[in-house]
Design an enzyme around this catalytic site. Structure first.
Site, short mmCIF file in Angstrom:
data_model
loop_
_atom_site.label_atom_id
_atom_site.label_comp_id
_atom_site.label_asym_id
_atom_site.label_seq_id
_atom_site.Cartn_x
_atom_site.Cartn_y
_atom_site.Cartn_z
N ASP A 12 8.12 34.55 41.87
CA ASP A 12 8.86 34.75 43.12
C ASP A 12 10.34 35.03 42.90
O ASP A 12 11.18 34.67 43.74
CB ASP A 12 8.71 33.54 44.07
N LYS A 15 10.69 40.22 41.69
CA LYS A 15 10.23 41.31 40.80
C LYS A 15 9.80 42.54 41.58
O LYS A 15 10.08 43.65 41.17
CB LYS A 15 9.03 40.86 39.97
N GLY A 39 2.43 37.72 44.92
CA GLY A 39 2.87 38.25 46.20
C GLY A 39 4.22 38.92 46.00
O GLY A 39 5.19 38.24 45.69
N HIS A 40 4.24 40.23 46.08
CA HIS A 40 5.49 40.96 45.86
C HIS A 40 5.96 41.56 47.18
O HIS A 40 5.24 42.34 47.81
CB HIS A 40 5.28 42.06 44.81
N GLN A 198 3.66 36.72 38.36
CA GLN A 198 4.04 35.30 38.17
C GLN A 198 5.37 35.25 37.41
O GLN A 198 6.24 36.05 37.70
CB GLN A 198 2.93 34.52 37.44
P1 IMP Z 1 -3.31 30.24 40.15
O1 IMP Z 1 -2.63 31.41 39.51
O2 IMP Z 1 -3.82 30.52 41.53
O3 IMP Z 1 -4.35 29.64 39.25
O4 IMP Z 1 -2.20 29.09 40.34
C1 IMP Z 1 -1.63 28.36 39.24
C2 IMP Z 1 -0.19 28.02 39.54
O5 IMP Z 1 0.60 29.20 39.49
C3 IMP Z 1 0.04 27.40 40.91
O6 IMP Z 1 1.08 26.46 40.82
C4 IMP Z 1 0.50 28.58 41.75
O7 IMP Z 1 1.31 28.17 42.83
C5 IMP Z 1 1.32 29.35 40.72
N1 IMP Z 1 1.37 30.79 41.01
C6 IMP Z 1 0.38 31.70 40.83
N2 IMP Z 1 0.80 32.93 41.17
C7 IMP Z 1 2.08 32.81 41.55
C8 IMP Z 1 3.07 33.74 42.00
O8 IMP Z 1 2.85 34.96 42.07
N3 IMP Z 1 4.28 33.23 42.31
C9 IMP Z 1 4.56 31.91 42.17
N4 IMP Z 1 3.68 30.99 41.77
C10 IMP Z 1 2.44 31.44 41.45
#
Ligand code: IMP
Length: 408
Positions: A12, A15, A39-40, A198
């Protein structure tokens, strides 16, 4: 020439906006990891787009975009996203391609992901999109790749429910399927922008394991996730915010204290619109963590940094950033792997004077207030990495370049 963009914090960082901004000079934009957990947000001419799986370059009608082998793709969510893009007046047909080595998320993975996280003694707080299940199937060697959609024997192993689901999307997916490794070779002399998802601190290896996502969100993930050798990555950019945020559980040494810093936290969260694009969850907020940022610079060989959300501090008298941790009475300046240590780390904060001026109209470094420049220069000196781009608002144009990453 190619440029890799990664998040240098816990995701977040903005990017999407930076990929969109730099994509004007790219011929191809390739997303290399994650899936619908990302989420972009991109704002163009006041119109907001929330992208999850489609690379942020899609909004330029002349760009071709690719979803890489390091991604896990949810077909149902992908086609919903493409519909949203089309409904907003952007034609994507003939411009979106998927690596034949990318893995697919089946609908049942979403519930499995939620159930597994709920049953953990220490839940990670996943997005519930089936990401960890798809990556673990991949690591178990039981995953389903795009290339497998016409492997008869493999399909015969699937349950009817999965086959019926795949039947709905198979034809469209096969039309978008490419050998990305071959494309990478073919495009090697042209401008390619690699889009990470991420952030460095959520990377499966160098992040705060187990409180991480399951993909390679590090810079090296661009190589493994697309089929290009690491020698061929020319410039690696790390995007970071002027403060820290994190969604989900896990250590965050600089998190604002809910009682004593509650007001500051709410101010940053509201001004910075710190609510998840994918889940709507309020993001945890804190001081800029320079120990973590320097670690991200080192483990990803960042050539330069992109600073976003600097304008969130416009109204503040004073700004603070973390330059070390106190852990069990000791001063620590290298980012630890141990979760107990990270949980007990007390941030050592350095104070900076605010600039008390709006940065929104600022389009050059020279025109930035002295105190804002002092903050930037401290970050550069601490991390040993230059800040090449600064973003001062949500719109594509509210950005300026100090050194163009496309130029060697
Ligand atoms: P998962 O990717 O759904 O398995 O989540 C694992 C961890 O990564 C959790 O704490 C999510 O909130 C975090 N996470 C996954 N994708 C994002 C992202 O795009 N932005 C911020 N946090 C993320």
């Amino acid at each position: 020439m190619n440029v890799v963009i990664i998040g240098a914090q816990w995701g977040d960082e903005g990017k999407g906006k930076i990929v969109d901004y730099l994509a004007k000079d790219a011929k191809y934009v390739v997303r290399y990891s994650g899936g619908p957990n990302a989420g972009h947000t991109i704002v163009v001419d006041g119109k907001q787009f929330a992208l999850h799986q489609v690379p942020s370059g899609i909004l330029y009608s002349d760009k071709k975009v690719f979803l890489g082998a390091g991604m896990v793709i949810d077909p149902e969510a992908l086609f919903e996203e493409l519909k949203m893009i089309k409904d907003n007046g952007v034609d994507w047909e003939g411009r979106v391609f998927i690596s034949d080595r990318a893995h697919l998320i089946l609908p049942r993975y979403r519930q499995m992901d939620k159930d597994r996280d709920a049953s953990r003694k220490r839940p990670i707080g996943t997005t519930g999109r089936g990401i960890g299940i798809a990556y673990s199937e991949k690591a178990h060697r039981d995953g389903l790749r795009l290339a497998d959609l016409d492997w008869t024997e493999k399909l015969a192993d699937l349950e009817k429910e999965d086959l019926d689901y795949l039947d709905k999307y198979k034809e469209q997916l096969l039309q978008m399927r490419v050998d990305l490794t071959q494309k990478m070779w073919e495009f090697r002399k042209e401008n390619i922008l690699f889009e990470g998802a991420q952030g460095a601190m959520l990377d499966i290896d160098s992040g705060t394991y187990p409180y991480v996502s399951s993909g390679a969100s590090c810079a090296a993930g661009a190589a493994t996730g697309c089929g290009i050798g690491p020698h061929n990555l020319d410039h690696i950019l790390g995007v970071f915010k002027a403060y820290e945020t994190r969604v989900g559980n896990g250590p965050m040494p600089t998190e604002f204290n809910a009682t004593s810093e509650g007001e500051l936290c709410q101010y940053v969260r509201d001004t910075g619109r710190e609510y998840g694009v994918t889940t709507g969850r309020a993001r945890r907020c804190g001081y800029l963590d320079l120990v973590a940022l320097r670690y991200a610079c080192r483990v990803n060989s960042l050539d330069s940094l992109v600073l976003t959300h600097l304008d969130i501090y416009d109204a503040m008298d004073q700004i603070e950033a973390c330059v070390g941790y106190e852990i069990n009475g000791k001063i620590v300046t290298d980012f630890p792997a141990n979760i107990d240590q990270l949980n007990s780390a007390k941030p050592i904060l350095q104070k900076f004077s605010g600039w008390k001026t709006s940065l929104k109209e600022c389009r050059s470094y020279k025109k930035m207030p002295k105190n804002a420049r002092a903050y930037v220069e401290f970050i550069e000196a601490f991390t040993g990495t230059p800040v090449s781009i600064i973003s001062v608002g949500y719109d594509r144009d509210e950005t300026f370049i100090r050194k163009n990453p496309w130029k060697k």
